[in-house]
Design an enzyme around this catalytic site. Structure first.
Site, mmCIF file in Angstrom:
data_model
loop_
_atom_site.group_PDB
_atom_site.id
_atom_site.type_symbol
_atom_site.label_atom_id
_atom_site.label_comp_id
_atom_site.label_asym_id
_atom_site.label_seq_id
_atom_site.Cartn_x
_atom_site.Cartn_y
_atom_site.Cartn_z
ATOM 1 N N VAL A 202 0.873 -1.175 0.000
ATOM 2 C CA VAL A 202 0.000 0.000 0.000
ATOM 3 C C VAL A 202 0.909 1.223 0.000
ATOM 4 O O VAL A 202 2.062 1.154 0.429
ATOM 5 C CB VAL A 202 -0.967 0.020 1.204
ATOM 6 C CG1 VAL A 202 -2.034 -1.047 1.065
ATOM 7 C CG2 VAL A 202 -0.225 -0.134 2.517
ATOM 8 N N SER A 203 0.388 2.341 -0.493
ATOM 9 C CA SER A 203 1.248 3.497 -0.726
ATOM 10 C C SER A 203 1.607 4.279 0.528
ATOM 11 O O SER A 203 2.566 5.042 0.535
ATOM 12 C CB SER A 203 0.591 4.440 -1.742
ATOM 13 O OG SER A 203 0.454 3.768 -2.975
ATOM 14 N N SER A 204 0.825 4.138 1.598
ATOM 15 C CA SER A 204 1.109 4.907 2.812
ATOM 16 C C SER A 204 0.645 4.136 4.036
ATOM 17 O O SER A 204 -0.112 3.165 3.937
ATOM 18 C CB SER A 204 0.420 6.278 2.756
ATOM 19 O OG SER A 204 -0.977 6.120 2.646
#
Length: 204
Positions: A8-10
């Site tokens: 996931v990006s963050s």
């Protein structure tokens, strides 16, 4: 061995959907590698750990190609590293054509590589489009006079008096910042900004 890779990006994004897909493949938690950071490159700690674990004949599951990464050229490079150099298999769960177990023939490999190149290109094009839209939105907001970013915290009512005491040397910067309940760097910045504003008014 079978493994799964989740990204996931963050930190505040939820990886539950990807984990559920991995569990449906019979993977246990110690077989799943999770990174919570951007897909702009492959310098991710758990991705690198996974590469070190992979051996010839192993099988790697990912939910979608954009979970592997966002950079078109690097996705292709990593795909070839895993499938050609390490000689592990890769399965992209939401794209059945990207299953290197299916066809070991030259035609099967060609089809998988072709689909991968198209999907990787689309993933990177989408990323570039998002960047352009964000830049256009920021530019349009600035033209309308919208102030972007967090609003500065309101200053205490006696801020000017505290700044004067600090200027005169009756209190230190640390004491002044403590009275204003803000970090020392923030106090100095806001104080100098106020003092510069006062000088400009005097010149006017």
């Amino acid at each position: 061995m079978n493994y799964g890779y989740v990204r996931v990006s963050s930190l505040d994004q939820n990886e539950a959907r990807q984990l559920r897909a991995m569990k449906e493949q019979g993977l246990k938690p110690d077989q799943i590698f999770i990174d919570k950071q951007s897909g702009k490159d492959f310098e991710r700690p758990n991705y690198q750990r996974m590469l070190r674990k992979l051996r010839e004949g192993d099988l790697l599951f990912i939910l979608s190609i954009d979970r592997l990464g966002r950079n078109y050229a690097e996705i292709l490079e990593q795909w070839r590293l895993i499938t050609k150099r390490i000689k592990a298999d890769v399965v992209v769960l939401d794209m059945p054509l990207l299953d290197t177990r299916r066809e070991k023939s030259l035609l099967g490999t060609f089809m998988a590589d072709l689909v991968l190149q198209i999907l990787s290109f689309v993933a990177e094009s989408e990323r570039e489009s998002i960047r352009k839209r964000q830049a256009q939105g920021i530019a349009a907001a600035k033209e309308r006079g919208v102030v972007l970013g967090r609003r500065p915290r309101p200053l205490p009512e006696n801020f000017a008096d505290i700044v004067q005491d600090w200027q005169e040397g009756t209190i230190t910067g640390t004491e002044a910042a403590k009275k204003c309940q803000m970090p020392l760097a923030s106090f100095r910045y806001r104080a100098r900004k106020m003092l510069q504003g006062g000088k400009q008014k005097q010149r006017l």
